[in-house]
Motif scaffolding. Structure first.
Motif, PDB file in Angstrom:
ATOM      1  N   ASP A   1       0.814  -1.217   0.000  1.00 37.55           N
ATOM      2  CA  ASP A   1       0.000   0.000   0.000  1.00 37.55           C
ATOM      3  C   ASP A   1       0.848   1.268   0.000  1.00 37.55           C
ATOM      4  N   ASN A   2       2.027   1.202   0.650  1.00 35.51           N
ATOM      5  CA  ASN A   2       2.880   2.394   0.712  1.00 35.51           C
ATOM      6  C   ASN A   2       3.713   2.584  -0.569  1.00 35.51           C
ATOM      7  N   GLY A   3       3.461   1.728  -1.583  1.00 29.89           N
ATOM      8  CA  GLY A   3       4.164   1.867  -2.856  1.00 29.89           C
ATOM      9  C   GLY A   3       5.429   1.051  -2.957  1.00 29.89           C
ATOM     10  N   GLU A   4       5.914   0.517  -1.847  1.00 36.54           N
ATOM     11  CA  GLU A   4       7.124  -0.314  -1.886  1.00 36.54           C
ATOM     12  C   GLU A   4       6.840  -1.629  -2.599  1.00 36.54           C
ATOM     13  N   VAL A   5       7.863  -2.129  -3.261  1.00 36.27           N
ATOM     14  CA  VAL A   5       7.745  -3.412  -3.946  1.00 36.27           C
ATOM     15  C   VAL A   5       8.630  -4.414  -3.221  1.00 36.27           C
ATOM     16  N   ALA A   6       8.031  -5.523  -2.772  1.00 39.37           N
ATOM     17  CA  ALA A   6       8.775  -6.580  -2.077  1.00 39.37           C
ATOM     18  C   ALA A   6       8.958  -7.750  -3.035  1.00 39.37           C
ATOM     19  N   VAL A   7      10.193  -8.201  -3.158  1.00 41.13           N
ATOM     20  CA  VAL A   7      10.515  -9.298  -4.075  1.00 41.13           C
ATOM     21  C   VAL A   7      11.147 -10.429  -3.269  1.00 41.13           C
ATOM     22  N   SER A   8      10.694 -11.667  -3.515  1.00 33.19           N
ATOM     23  CA  SER A   8      11.312 -12.829  -2.880  1.00 33.19           C
ATOM     24  C   SER A   8      11.423 -13.941  -3.925  1.00 33.19           C
ATOM     25  N   GLY A   9      12.314 -14.877  -3.648  1.00 38.90           N
ATOM     26  CA  GLY A   9      12.509 -16.007  -4.564  1.00 38.90           C
ATOM     27  C   GLY A   9      13.666 -15.801  -5.513  1.00 38.90           C
ATOM     28  N   ASN A  10      14.200 -14.589  -5.554  1.00 43.18           N
ATOM     29  CA  ASN A  10      15.349 -14.295  -6.424  1.00 43.18           C
ATOM     30  C   ASN A  10      16.630 -14.768  -5.746  1.00 43.18           C
ATOM     31  N   ALA A  11      17.539 -15.356  -6.558  1.00 44.77           N
ATOM     32  CA  ALA A  11      18.802 -15.852  -5.999  1.00 44.77           C
ATOM     33  C   ALA A  11      19.896 -14.801  -6.014  1.00 44.77           C
ATOM     34  N   CYS A  12      19.648 -13.677  -6.674  1.00 48.86           N
ATOM     35  CA  CYS A  12      20.672 -12.626  -6.695  1.00 48.86           C
ATOM     36  C   CYS A  12      19.991 -11.273  -6.890  1.00 48.86           C
ATOM     37  N   PRO A  13      20.717 -10.177  -6.665  1.00 46.55           N
ATOM     38  CA  PRO A  13      20.094  -8.840  -6.741  1.00 46.55           C
ATOM     39  C   PRO A  13      19.545  -8.492  -8.123  1.00 46.55           C
ATOM     40  N   ARG A  14      20.073  -9.120  -9.165  1.00 48.10           N
ATOM     41  CA  ARG A  14      19.566  -8.794 -10.511  1.00 48.10           C
ATOM     42  C   ARG A  14      18.090  -9.148 -10.642  1.00 48.10           C
ATOM     43  N   GLY A  15      17.662 -10.189  -9.963  1.00 50.27           N
ATOM     44  CA  GLY A  15      16.255 -10.581 -10.008  1.00 50.27           C
ATOM     45  C   GLY A  15      15.360  -9.520  -9.413  1.00 50.27           C
ATOM     46  N   GLU A  16      15.756  -8.975  -8.280  1.00 49.73           N
ATOM     47  CA  GLU A  16      14.959  -7.924  -7.649  1.00 49.73           C
ATOM     48  C   GLU A  16      14.887  -6.687  -8.544  1.00 49.73           C
ATOM     49  N   ALA A  17      16.019  -6.319  -9.110  1.00 50.81           N
ATOM     50  CA  ALA A  17      16.033  -5.149  -9.997  1.00 50.81           C
ATOM     51  C   ALA A  17      15.148  -5.385 -11.216  1.00 50.81           C
ATOM     52  N   TYR A  18      15.198  -6.595 -11.759  1.00 51.21           N
ATOM     53  CA  TYR A  18      14.364  -6.924 -12.929  1.00 51.21           C
ATOM     54  C   TYR A  18      12.884  -6.850 -12.561  1.00 51.21           C
ATOM     55  N   ALA A  19      12.515  -7.435 -11.422  1.00 58.59           N
ATOM     56  CA  ALA A  19      11.108  -7.453 -11.017  1.00 58.59           C
ATOM     57  C   ALA A  19      10.579  -6.030 -10.836  1.00 58.59           C
ATOM     58  N   LYS A  20      11.357  -5.187 -10.177  1.00 57.39           N
ATOM     59  CA  LYS A  20      10.911  -3.806  -9.962  1.00 57.39           C
ATOM     60  C   LYS A  20      10.790  -3.058 -11.282  1.00 57.39           C
ATOM     61  N   SER A  21      11.746  -3.279 -12.174  1.00 62.64           N
ATOM     62  CA  SER A  21      11.699  -2.636 -13.485  1.00 62.64           C
ATOM     63  C   SER A  21      10.479  -3.097 -14.284  1.00 62.64           C
ATOM     64  N   GLU A  22      10.165  -4.379 -14.173  1.00 62.51           N
ATOM     65  CA  GLU A  22       9.010  -4.901 -14.907  1.00 62.51           C
ATOM     66  C   GLU A  22       7.715  -4.269 -14.439  1.00 62.51           C
ATOM     67  N   LEU A  23       7.632  -3.936 -13.172  1.00 59.02           N
ATOM     68  CA  LEU A  23       6.415  -3.315 -12.654  1.00 59.02           C
ATOM     69  C   LEU A  23       6.290  -1.865 -13.094  1.00 59.02           C
ATOM     70  N   VAL A  24       7.398  -1.145 -13.108  1.00 58.43           N
ATOM     71  CA  VAL A  24       7.358   0.297 -13.341  1.00 58.43           C
ATOM     72  C   VAL A  24       7.499   0.640 -14.825  1.00 58.43           C
TER      73      VAL A  24
END
Ligand code: SF4
Length: 112
Positions: A18-41
């Protein structure tokens, strides 16, 4: 969401709070989190393709120099379809500057 940055293909859970933050889990490295956030925005993709060479049957392989916004993919492919180049061409030569108004150039990926 499945990360496409490497063959491991981590399956990630992505939650927009609700506060706009994006939580990512299941990624084995930081590139996954960056990709997931980029895909949303602002999802982006590299585009590869072929353009005609004047007087030849063999086409020239090309790609976008960097990733472009995903909604622009059809416009970029249309621009490739409309393009004919003259030889000689070297790897990295700009074939279509600012393709489809993306601010990204299409460059050659072969010497011909
Ligand atoms: S999160 Fe990292 S390890 Fe997993 S697929 Fe993406 S790049 Fe590969």
């Amino acid at each position: 969401m499945i990360c496409i940055n490497c063959p491991r293909g981590c399956e990630m859970d992505v939650e927009k709070r609700d506060n706009g933050e994006v939580a990512v889990s299941g990624n084995a490295c930081p590139r996954g989190e960056a990709y997931a956030k980029s895909e949303l925005v602002n999802p982006t993709r590299m585009v590869t393709g072929l353009v005609r060479i004047a007087g030849m049957r063999k086409p020239l392989p090309v790609k976008t120099k960097t990733a472009i916004p995903k909604p622009k993919i059809d416009d970029v492919l249309f621009a490739l379809h409309q393009t004919t180049v003259q030889l000689p061409v070297k790897i990295g030569d700009v074939i279509i500057p600012n393709v489809a108004g993306t601010g990204v150039d299409v460059v050659a990926t072969a010497n011909m």
